[in-house]
Scaffold this motif. Structure first.
Motif, PDB file in Angstrom:
ATOM      1  N   GLY A   1       0.763  -1.036  -0.147  1.00 30.66           N
ATOM      2  CA  GLY A   1      -0.221  -0.117   0.119  1.00 30.66           C
ATOM      3  C   GLY A   1       0.667   0.832  -0.107  1.00 30.66           C
ATOM      4  O   GLY A   1       0.436   2.188  -0.309  1.00 30.66           O
ATOM      5  N   LEU A   2       2.192   0.908   0.490  1.00 32.15           N
ATOM      6  CA  LEU A   2       3.260   2.448   0.091  1.00 32.15           C
ATOM      7  C   LEU A   2       4.502   2.544  -0.963  1.00 32.15           C
ATOM      8  O   LEU A   2       4.579   3.460  -1.512  1.00 32.15           O
ATOM      9  CB  LEU A   2       3.933   2.164   1.403  1.00 32.15           C
ATOM     10  N   ASP A   3       3.408   1.763  -2.078  1.00 32.64           N
ATOM     11  CA  ASP A   3       3.975   2.025  -3.421  1.00 32.64           C
ATOM     12  C   ASP A   3       3.719   2.879  -3.521  1.00 32.64           C
ATOM     13  O   ASP A   3       2.757   3.542  -3.542  1.00 32.64           O
ATOM     14  CB  ASP A   3       4.332   0.839  -4.562  1.00 32.64           C
ATOM     15  N   ALA A   4       4.666   3.911  -5.100  1.00 32.19           N
ATOM     16  CA  ALA A   4       3.688   4.814  -5.612  1.00 32.19           C
ATOM     17  C   ALA A   4       3.192   4.794  -6.609  1.00 32.19           C
ATOM     18  O   ALA A   4       3.441   3.489  -7.212  1.00 32.19           O
ATOM     19  CB  ALA A   4       4.978   5.378  -6.189  1.00 32.19           C
ATOM     20  N   LYS A   5       2.189   5.182  -6.798  1.00 29.35           N
ATOM     21  CA  LYS A   5       1.100   5.019  -7.328  1.00 29.35           C
ATOM     22  C   LYS A   5       1.282   6.287  -9.061  1.00 29.35           C
ATOM     23  O   LYS A   5       1.667   7.409  -8.383  1.00 29.35           O
ATOM     24  CB  LYS A   5      -0.113   5.461  -7.566  1.00 29.35           C
TER      25      LYS A   5
END
Length: 342
Positions: free
Chosen positions: A63-67
Motif C-alpha cells: 500500500g506504500l508503493d508510489a502510484k
C-alpha cells in the motif's frame, strides 16, 4: 502488526525516495509518535501521514508503493489507431506509390479523425505503434508475385529440365548474373566523424568492365569471368567454367535472368548444364544481386580507376576477397526455396 516490522531497516534498503519517506513515517508511528509529530519531523502534511498509515493498514507494505499518475487520456481510441494503421500499411504496399510523410499522416488524422497532433508527437506515436522510417525495395510495375511463387516450386522445374534417370541429389543449383563496374562508380556510406560531411570522388570517364559471376549456394563454389563487353561469346565462356567445375555424373542447373545473351545456344555444347530463366522483372530472386551489393559496399565504391586494366584488377581482388570465405558465400546466397530435397 506494526511492532513486528522493522520499517527503519526497510527504509534504508528502499531506492524510491517517496516510498522511503512513507516507511520512515510508519517507523515513527510504530515507535509511538502521533501523526502531528511525524508530520513536523518529516516536513510533510498530516493528511499525508494519515493516508500512508491507512494504506498500510489496508494493504500492507504494498500500500506504500508510489502510484503512477494516470496522465492525459489518449486522443485516439484503439479503433481509431487500428484504422490509421490500416491506412499506413495500405500505402506502404500500394503499387501506385506509397510514400507517406509525417505531414501526410498528420493531415489524415486531422481530416479523418478530427484530432490535431504536433509533428513531434506524430513521429513519437508512429514508433509507439510499431512503424519506422525504413528504406523500401524497388519493384518493377509489371512484376508478377504469382509467377515468382510458381517459380519457387523449383523441384518441379528441375525435374522437367533434367533427364529422367538423374536423381535430384545429383543436381547442383547455380545462380548466375553479370554486372558492370567502372569509372562511373557508386558512392556508399563510410565511417567518419559525427557531424562531418565527407566527400567521395566520382569520376566522369566511361571505362567499364563486366563481371560475370556464378554461385552454387549448396557448396559455396563460385566461378567468375571479367570481360570488356557482354555477348553470347562471353556467356559461353562463363558457362564453360561452370561445366568444367561440375563433377562427372552431376548436372548443373543455372538460374539466370532473361538477358539477350542468355540463350539456349550458349549451352548446347555442354551436356552437363541446363538453363532455367527467372520470371520477368524478378531480380530479387537472384542472390548474386546481393553479391554485387557486397562487392560495391566493401571493395569497389568510393574510389577512382585509372583505366580498364585497373578496373579488372580491382574487380578480381574484390571477387577473390568475397569468395575466399565459403561460409560467407553460402550464408549470403542460400535461399530455402532453392534447396533440392532429392
Amino acid at each position: 502488526m506494526l511492532k513486528k516490522i522493522d520499517f527503519t531497516a526497510l527504509s534504508k534498503k528502499e531506492t524510491n525516495a517517496a516510498k522511503r519517506i512513507r516507511l520512515l513515517a510508519l517507523a515513527h508511528y510504530s515507535e509511538g509518535m502521533n501523526k502531528a509529530q511525524i508530520a513536523r519531523t518529516l516536513k510533510v502534511s498530516r493528511a499525508s501521514v494519515n493516508k500512508w498509515v491507512a494504506a498500510f493498514l489496508d494493504k500492507g507494505i504494498d500500500g506504500l508503493d508510489a502510484k503512477s499518475p494516470p496522465g492525459r487520456p489518449a486522443s485516439l481510441s484503439s479503433e481509431q489507431i487500428k484504422k490509421l494503421s490500416r491506412y499506413i500499411e495500405y500505402h506502404s504496399r500500394s503499387d501506385v506509390g506509397g510514400r507517406l510523410t509525417g505531414a501526410d499522416i498528420q493531415a489524415w488524422i486531422s481530416s479523418h479523425l478530427n484530432v490535431d497532433y504536433k509533428m513531434s508527437n506524430i513521429y513519437r506515436l508512429l514508433h509507439q505503434w510499431g512503424f519506422s522510417w525504413i528504406s523500401s525495395r524497388s519493384k518493377h510495375p509489371k512484376q508478377s508475385q504469382n509467377a515468382q511463387e510458381e517459380f519457387k516450386k523449383l523441384e518441379i522445374n528441375v525435374i522437367k529440365l533434367c533427364p529422367g534417370h538423374l536423381p535430384l541429389n545429383n543436381v547442383d543449383i547455380w545462380f548466375q548474373d553479370e554486372a558492370r563496374f567502372g569509372q562511373q562508380n557508386t558512392t556508399s556510406r563510410l565511417w567518419a566523424r559525427t557531424g562531418s560531411r565527407p566527400r567521395a570522388v566520382k569520376q566522369q570517364q566511361f571505362e567499364y568492365a563486366y563481371l560475370f559471376g556464378a554461385v552454387c549456394p549448396a557448396t559455396g563454389e563460385t566461378e567468375a569471368l571479367i570481360t570488356p563487353w557482354v555477348n553470347k561469346d562471353a556467356m559461353t565462356l562463363h558457362l564453360k567454367q561452370i561445366s568444367e567445375r561440375t563433377k562427372p555424373g552431376r548436372m548443373a542447373v543455372v538460374i539466370m535472368d532473361g538477358a539477350g545473351w542468355h540463350t539456349e545456344d550458349t549451352i548446347q555444347q555442354f551436356d552437363n548444364i541446363r538453363m532455367l530463366k527467372l520470371p520477368p522483372y524478378s531480380p530479387e530472386l537472384n542472390p548474386v544481386e546481393q553479391v554485387w551489393s557486397w562487392l560495391r559496399q566493401n571493395a569497389l565504391s568510393n574510389r577512382i580507376f585509372e583505366g580498364y586494366e585497373d578496373i579488372v584488377d580491382a574487380c578480381s581482388d574484390a571477387w577473390n576477397t568475397f569468395v575466399k570465405d565459403t561460409h560467407r558465400v553460402i550464408s549470403l546466397c542460400t535461399r530455402k526455396w532453392a534447396q533440392l530435397n532429392g
